[in-house]
Design a protein around this motif. Structure first.
Motif, PDB file in Angstrom:
ATOM      1  N   VAL A 105      11.584  -7.892  -6.314  1.00  0.00           N
ATOM      2  CA  VAL A 105      11.801  -6.648  -5.556  1.00  0.00           C
ATOM      3  C   VAL A 105      12.284  -5.581  -6.523  1.00  0.00           C
ATOM      4  O   VAL A 105      13.482  -5.411  -6.751  1.00  0.00           O
ATOM      5  CB  VAL A 105      12.851  -6.859  -4.446  1.00  0.00           C
ATOM      6  CG1 VAL A 105      12.891  -5.643  -3.519  1.00  0.00           C
ATOM      7  CG2 VAL A 105      12.565  -8.113  -3.643  1.00  0.00           C
ATOM      8  N   HIS A 108      12.617  -0.777  -5.810  1.00  0.00           N
ATOM      9  CA  HIS A 108      13.903  -0.126  -5.563  1.00  0.00           C
ATOM     10  C   HIS A 108      15.007  -1.140  -5.827  1.00  0.00           C
ATOM     11  O   HIS A 108      14.728  -2.342  -5.948  1.00  0.00           O
ATOM     12  CB  HIS A 108      13.982   0.335  -4.105  1.00  0.00           C
ATOM     13  CG  HIS A 108      13.588  -0.764  -3.145  1.00  0.00           C
ATOM     14  ND1 HIS A 108      12.297  -0.939  -2.706  1.00  0.00           N
ATOM     15  CD2 HIS A 108      14.296  -1.784  -2.604  1.00  0.00           C
ATOM     16  CE1 HIS A 108      12.225  -1.996  -1.916  1.00  0.00           C
ATOM     17  NE2 HIS A 108      13.430  -2.540  -1.841  1.00  0.00           N
ATOM     18  N   VAL A 145       8.964   4.370   5.225  1.00  0.00           N
ATOM     19  CA  VAL A 145       8.342   3.143   5.740  1.00  0.00           C
ATOM     20  C   VAL A 145       9.012   2.698   7.050  1.00  0.00           C
ATOM     21  O   VAL A 145       8.414   1.971   7.837  1.00  0.00           O
ATOM     22  CB  VAL A 145       8.402   2.012   4.684  1.00  0.00           C
ATOM     23  CG1 VAL A 145       7.794   0.728   5.221  1.00  0.00           C
ATOM     24  CG2 VAL A 145       7.698   2.425   3.404  1.00  0.00           C
ATOM     25  N   PHE A 168      12.116   3.217   1.387  1.00  0.00           N
ATOM     26  CA  PHE A 168      12.654   2.333   2.426  1.00  0.00           C
ATOM     27  C   PHE A 168      14.009   2.914   2.871  1.00  0.00           C
ATOM     28  O   PHE A 168      14.147   4.128   2.902  1.00  0.00           O
ATOM     29  CB  PHE A 168      12.719   0.896   1.891  1.00  0.00           C
ATOM     30  CG  PHE A 168      11.329   0.389   1.501  1.00  0.00           C
ATOM     31  CD1 PHE A 168      10.485  -0.142   2.461  1.00  0.00           C
ATOM     32  CD2 PHE A 168      10.850   0.509   0.201  1.00  0.00           C
ATOM     33  CE1 PHE A 168       9.191  -0.563   2.129  1.00  0.00           C
ATOM     34  CE2 PHE A 168       9.563   0.090  -0.133  1.00  0.00           C
ATOM     35  CZ  PHE A 168       8.744  -0.448   0.832  1.00  0.00           C
ATOM     36  N   ASP A 204       6.874  -7.499  -4.424  1.00  0.00           N
ATOM     37  CA  ASP A 204       7.164  -6.751  -3.202  1.00  0.00           C
ATOM     38  C   ASP A 204       6.654  -5.313  -3.281  1.00  0.00           C
ATOM     39  O   ASP A 204       6.796  -4.649  -4.307  1.00  0.00           O
ATOM     40  CB  ASP A 204       8.691  -6.742  -3.021  1.00  0.00           C
ATOM     41  CG  ASP A 204       9.146  -6.106  -1.718  1.00  0.00           C
ATOM     42  OD1 ASP A 204       8.791  -6.630  -0.659  1.00  0.00           O
ATOM     43  OD2 ASP A 204       9.853  -5.077  -1.777  1.00  0.00           O
ATOM     44  N   ALA A 205       6.064  -4.859  -2.167  1.00  0.00           N
ATOM     45  CA  ALA A 205       5.785  -3.432  -1.974  1.00  0.00           C
ATOM     46  C   ALA A 205       5.080  -2.790  -3.172  1.00  0.00           C
ATOM     47  O   ALA A 205       5.485  -1.715  -3.632  1.00  0.00           O
ATOM     48  CB  ALA A 205       7.100  -2.711  -1.662  1.00  0.00           C
ATOM     49  N   PHE A 266      -4.377  -8.360   4.264  1.00  0.00           N
ATOM     50  CA  PHE A 266      -3.853  -7.733   5.485  1.00  0.00           C
ATOM     51  C   PHE A 266      -4.966  -7.381   6.467  1.00  0.00           C
ATOM     52  O   PHE A 266      -4.759  -7.383   7.665  1.00  0.00           O
ATOM     53  CB  PHE A 266      -3.054  -6.466   5.140  1.00  0.00           C
ATOM     54  CG  PHE A 266      -1.646  -6.738   4.689  1.00  0.00           C
ATOM     55  CD1 PHE A 266      -0.626  -6.873   5.624  1.00  0.00           C
ATOM     56  CD2 PHE A 266      -1.330  -6.858   3.344  1.00  0.00           C
ATOM     57  CE1 PHE A 266       0.679  -7.120   5.224  1.00  0.00           C
ATOM     58  CE2 PHE A 266      -0.027  -7.114   2.931  1.00  0.00           C
ATOM     59  CZ  PHE A 266       0.983  -7.250   3.873  1.00  0.00           C
ATOM     60  N   HIS A 307       7.222 -12.512   7.423  1.00  0.00           N
ATOM     61  CA  HIS A 307       8.601 -12.233   7.829  1.00  0.00           C
ATOM     62  C   HIS A 307       8.787 -10.812   8.353  1.00  0.00           C
ATOM     63  O   HIS A 307       9.842 -10.475   8.863  1.00  0.00           O
ATOM     64  CB  HIS A 307       9.521 -12.479   6.634  1.00  0.00           C
ATOM     65  CG  HIS A 307       9.202 -11.572   5.483  1.00  0.00           C
ATOM     66  ND1 HIS A 307       8.046 -11.699   4.737  1.00  0.00           N
ATOM     67  CD2 HIS A 307       9.853 -10.503   4.971  1.00  0.00           C
ATOM     68  CE1 HIS A 307       8.018 -10.752   3.810  1.00  0.00           C
ATOM     69  NE2 HIS A 307       9.101 -10.023   3.934  1.00  0.00           N
ATOM     70  N   ASP A 308       7.790  -9.950   8.181  1.00  0.00           N
ATOM     71  CA  ASP A 308       7.899  -8.571   8.663  1.00  0.00           C
ATOM     72  C   ASP A 308       7.252  -8.444  10.034  1.00  0.00           C
ATOM     73  O   ASP A 308       6.745  -9.416  10.589  1.00  0.00           O
ATOM     74  CB  ASP A 308       7.197  -7.622   7.678  1.00  0.00           C
ATOM     75  CG  ASP A 308       7.985  -7.460   6.379  1.00  0.00           C
ATOM     76  OD1 ASP A 308       9.223  -7.602   6.416  1.00  0.00           O
ATOM     77  OD2 ASP A 308       7.353  -7.184   5.343  1.00  0.00           O
ATOM     78  N   ASP A 313      -1.529  -1.535  11.166  1.00  0.00           N
ATOM     79  CA  ASP A 313      -1.781  -0.177  10.693  1.00  0.00           C
ATOM     80  C   ASP A 313      -3.196   0.056  10.155  1.00  0.00           C
ATOM     81  O   ASP A 313      -3.595   1.192   9.960  1.00  0.00           O
ATOM     82  CB  ASP A 313      -0.744   0.223   9.637  1.00  0.00           C
ATOM     83  CG  ASP A 313      -0.755  -0.696   8.423  1.00  0.00           C
ATOM     84  OD1 ASP A 313      -1.410  -1.771   8.480  1.00  0.00           O
ATOM     85  OD2 ASP A 313      -0.112  -0.359   7.416  1.00  0.00           O
ATOM     86  N   ARG A 338       3.767   0.481  14.774  1.00  0.00           N
ATOM     87  CA  ARG A 338       2.581  -0.076  14.125  1.00  0.00           C
ATOM     88  C   ARG A 338       2.503  -1.586  14.200  1.00  0.00           C
ATOM     89  O   ARG A 338       1.479  -2.169  13.839  1.00  0.00           O
ATOM     90  CB  ARG A 338       2.551   0.331  12.649  1.00  0.00           C
ATOM     91  CG  ARG A 338       3.733  -0.235  11.872  1.00  0.00           C
ATOM     92  CD  ARG A 338       3.660  -0.050  10.365  1.00  0.00           C
ATOM     93  NE  ARG A 338       4.855  -0.607   9.765  1.00  0.00           N
ATOM     94  CZ  ARG A 338       5.820   0.097   9.173  1.00  0.00           C
ATOM     95  NH1 ARG A 338       5.692   1.395   9.024  1.00  0.00           N
ATOM     96  NH2 ARG A 338       6.887  -0.507   8.697  1.00  0.00           N
ATOM     97  N   ARG A 392      13.003 -14.049  12.273  1.00  0.00           N
ATOM     98  CA  ARG A 392      13.683 -14.705  11.145  1.00  0.00           C
ATOM     99  C   ARG A 392      14.841 -15.567  11.643  1.00  0.00           C
ATOM    100  O   ARG A 392      15.877 -15.668  10.996  1.00  0.00           O
ATOM    101  CB  ARG A 392      14.179 -13.647  10.152  1.00  0.00           C
ATOM    102  CG  ARG A 392      13.070 -12.757   9.609  1.00  0.00           C
ATOM    103  CD  ARG A 392      13.591 -11.718   8.620  1.00  0.00           C
ATOM    104  NE  ARG A 392      12.564 -10.749   8.244  1.00  0.00           N
ATOM    105  CZ  ARG A 392      12.757  -9.716   7.430  1.00  0.00           C
ATOM    106  NH1 ARG A 392      13.957  -9.515   6.904  1.00  0.00           N
ATOM    107  NH2 ARG A 392      11.771  -8.877   7.145  1.00  0.00           N
TER     108      ARG A 392
HETATM  109  O1  TEU Z   1       7.591  -4.740   2.626  1.00  0.00           O
HETATM  110  C1  TEU Z   1       6.983  -3.546   2.218  1.00  0.00           C
HETATM  111  C2  TEU Z   1       6.323  -2.863   3.322  1.00  0.00           C
HETATM  112  O2  TEU Z   1       5.693  -1.853   3.118  1.00  0.00           O
HETATM  113  C3  TEU Z   1       6.459  -3.475   4.676  1.00  0.00           C
HETATM  114  O3  TEU Z   1       7.770  -3.362   4.999  1.00  0.00           O
HETATM  115  C4  TEU Z   1       5.633  -2.767   5.666  1.00  0.00           C
HETATM  116  O4  TEU Z   1       6.463  -2.225   6.629  1.00  0.00           O
HETATM  117  C5  TEU Z   1       4.741  -3.691   6.428  1.00  0.00           C
HETATM  118  O5  TEU Z   1       4.154  -4.624   5.576  1.00  0.00           O
HETATM  119  C6  TEU Z   1       3.682  -2.881   7.107  1.00  0.00           C
HETATM  120  O6  TEU Z   1       2.753  -2.396   6.211  1.00  0.00           O
HETATM  121  C7  TEU Z   1       8.385  -5.428   1.747  1.00  0.00           C
HETATM  122  C8  TEU Z   1       9.056  -6.594   2.438  1.00  0.00           C
HETATM  123  O7  TEU Z   1       8.083  -7.474   2.952  1.00  0.00           O
HETATM  124  C9  TEU Z   1       9.975  -6.089   3.515  1.00  0.00           C
HETATM  125  O8  TEU Z   1      10.615  -7.137   4.179  1.00  0.00           O
HETATM  126  C10 TEU Z   1      10.995  -5.153   2.886  1.00  0.00           C
HETATM  127  O9  TEU Z   1      11.756  -4.536   3.880  1.00  0.00           O
HETATM  128  C11 TEU Z   1      10.321  -4.066   2.052  1.00  0.00           C
HETATM  129  O10 TEU Z   1       9.346  -4.582   1.165  1.00  0.00           O
HETATM  130  C12 TEU Z   1      11.343  -3.339   1.195  1.00  0.00           C
HETATM  131  O11 TEU Z   1      11.730  -4.167   0.131  1.00  0.00           O
END
Ligand code: TEU
Length: 547
Positions: A105, A108, A145, A168, A204-205, A266, A307-308, A313, A338, A392
């Motif tokens: 990660v 950020h 986000v 974020f 991540d991201a 995705f 987990h999200d 989208d 979304r 979770r």
């Molecule tokens: O997610 C990044 C991110 O863009 C997602 O949160 C997005 O909202 C979702 O996939 C819809 O496109 C990652 C992690 O998976 C998430 O848990 C974190 O909150 C995020 O990064 C910030 O680190």
């Protein structure tokens, strides 16, 4: 396929299992899962046939975003145990044939990270440029986000009178990856964890890591990939890139494939839900056909849930509304306008046949399947928890107190109650029930591991007359299989033309047993029950692959 390819490119047919140590198993009964608890469950994971554990963030963190806000990349969250305990996990997992990867990660940090504490202290602090500061929020800035929770991506900081960037939460200031010093720090972090035994990272991201409009984004990923590969031949980068396929291809490094090793698919995931809602396989079939071809060492990671929120989208507004209406009728089941904060079994109202059809599909789609903990037993979510934390909740091991997760009075998060709670859904019962979801998933994993064509082969969609059925074939130089999935609740009779098959060809049913032959018209005729599914190994007289 040569033996060197199959073992070197281990991710091409891995079974990835994602878990958060904090919600998996609490051994010291303080209410938070820990490394020791996970250590006691490694044999369970290897029993399922998992070959790669993906550990969600376990770093020291103030937990504003469930650990995705790192305050120290070189230390672990004290609630989970200490570094030595984690090292023991990595070693033991390897001994059981499981590699370990972890979240990287670095788009950020937490605002408590010493770099940010320094950076915000004065405009001329040496760490100032570790983050992105502006006098005024630039026009045309993207949306945050987390809409509804954050207003924008620029936060005014009183002390120095400037604004810092955060895609974020505001407690997650974006690192300035354009700064070579930051890149060096990232390399050090990556090197450290590889030395600790990690086999790669879930990055991540990714699109937020570097300004995607700059050429620098891709040069950074290329250098990261070559760096990890120099450090270890087994290194793998699994990127989270939720973008259209043409943009994803760029993040693989185009046809050269020298950036991210794998990426989550995705689009296939979102179209799968649209197909389920419509009882029509075509939206999914179209996505599979739209997938760009990848370099041989690259791979798609397929998943049903993560987990999200289940983000929708990439669908049109109307399509998203259809999926919401089918699977998240109540506003409280949705997030950020979304996505859906539920797990599959509740979305499908516990329809066991339909749930199994979806997992059969997951393991038979071309790519590498990724499971989120609890999916293997059909866990539901906790509607009482806030936002994404709904999905979770603590792992359900048994009918003991708190589902056997912990004996503490207060837990890291509430255990699911009711129909999907531990009295009805738990590991211990399912281990002893040959008809359980757990045994079904074990079987899928076993068959998947035995079917290299799923991870490695060429995909063909077979023609037939039922829009509700996905009929796909996968073939590599050593084997061929056909998978059939009926999205409709009604039975369907299929009649398929099969290339290079004759009266001697056997179609061995890999899941239900038994075998089929071509009929007198030279076609493969199969009846699928409502939400029925089949995996058929196509075997000529000279076949060698196991059936
Ligand atoms: O997610 C990044 C991110 O863009 C997602 O949160 C997005 O909202 C979702 O996939 C819809 O496109 C990652 C992690 O998976 C998430 O848990 C974190 O909150 C995020 O990064 C910030 O680190």
């Amino acid at each position: 396929m040569r033996i060197t390819d199959t073992s070197d490119l281990w991710w091409k047919n891995a079974v990835v299992y994602c878990l958060d140590v904090a919600t998996f198993m609490d051994w010291n009964d303080d209410g938070v899962g820990d490394f020791e608890g996970l250590a006691h469950r490694l044999d369970y994971l290897s029993e399922i046939g998992v070959t790669c554990l993906w550990l969600m963030p376990f770093f020291a963190s103030p937990e504003r975003d469930d650990g995705y806000d790192v305050a120290d990349y070189y230390d672990v969250d004290g609630r989970l145990g200490h570094l030595g305990d984690l090292l023991e996990i990595i070693r033991t997992a390897k001994d059981r044939g499981m590699r370990v990867i972890a979240d990287l990660v670095v788009s950020h940090t937490s605002d408590r990270h010493p770099w940010f504490v320094q950076s915000r202290s004065s405009r001329d602090n040496p760490f100032r440029d570790f983050y992105v500061w502006r006098d005024e929020p630039p026009a045309g800035s993207p949306a945050n986000v987390f809409p509804g929770e954050e207003d924008g991506v620029w936060q005014h900081d009183e002390r120095t009178g400037q604004y810092y960037l955060h895609h974020f939460y505001k407690e997650q200031p974006d690192l300035n990856m354009a700064n070579p010093k930051v890149r060096d720090e990232v390399a050090k972090i990556v090197g450290f964890w590889m030395q600790m035994g990690l086999s790669g990272f879930r990055v991540d991201a990714v699109p937020y890591l570097v300004d995607p409009s700059s050429a620098g984004a891709h040069s950074f990923l290329r250098s990261l990939r070559s760096y990890v590969s120099r450090r270890s031949g087994e290194a793998m980068l699994l990127g989270e890139v939720n973008l259209p396929y043409d943009r994803q291809l760029e993040y693989f490094g185009g046809p050269e494939g020298n950036e991210l090793t794998m990426q989550f698919d995705f689009l296939v995931m979102q179209r799968l839900y649209l197909a389920l809602a419509r009882e029509d396989a075509r939206p999914l079939a179209d996505a599979l056909l739209e997938r760009p071809a990848l370099a041989p060492e690259n791979q798609w990671a397929t998943f049903v849930r993560n987990h999200d929120e289940l983000t929708l989208d990439r669908l049109t507004d109307d399509e998203r509304a259809e999926v919401f209406a089918a699977f998240a009728p109540d506003e409280s089941m949705r997030a950020y306008g979304r996505g859906i904060v539920r797990r599959l079994p509740t979305m499908l109202e516990g329809d066991e046949q339909r749930i199994r059809m979806v997992y059969s599909l997951l393991f038979s789609l071309p790519g590498t399947p990724v499971l989120f903990y609890g999916e293997e037993i059909g866990m539901g979510e906790n509607p009482a928890a806030p936002g994404r934390l709904k999905v979770r909740s603590p792992m359900q091991w048994s009918t003991s107190r708190h589902g056997g997760f912990s004996n503490a009075d207060r837990l890291v998060g509430p255990v699911v109650e009711g129909r999907f709670g531990p009295e009805h859904v738990n590991v211990s019962q399912q281990r002893h029930d040959p008809g359980s979801m757990l045994q079904f998933v074990r079987r899928l994993v076993e068959r998947y591991r035995n079917s290299a064509e799923i991870g490695w082969g060429e995909l063909t969609l077979l023609d037939h007359e039922h829009p509700s059925v996905l009929a796909h074939a996968l073939e590599d130089p050593e084997g061929r299989m056909i998978a059939l999935h009926n999205f409709s609740r009604e039975p369907r009779e299929l009649s398929l033309a099969i290339d290079r098959a004759d009266a001697s060809t056997r179609f061995v049913d890999l899941l239900a047993g038994g075998e089929h032959r071509l009929d007198e018209r030279g076609r493969l005729s199969i009846r699928l029950e409502g939400h029925g599914f089949r995996w058929l190994r196509v075997l000529g007289p000279d076949a060698k692959r196991l059936s």
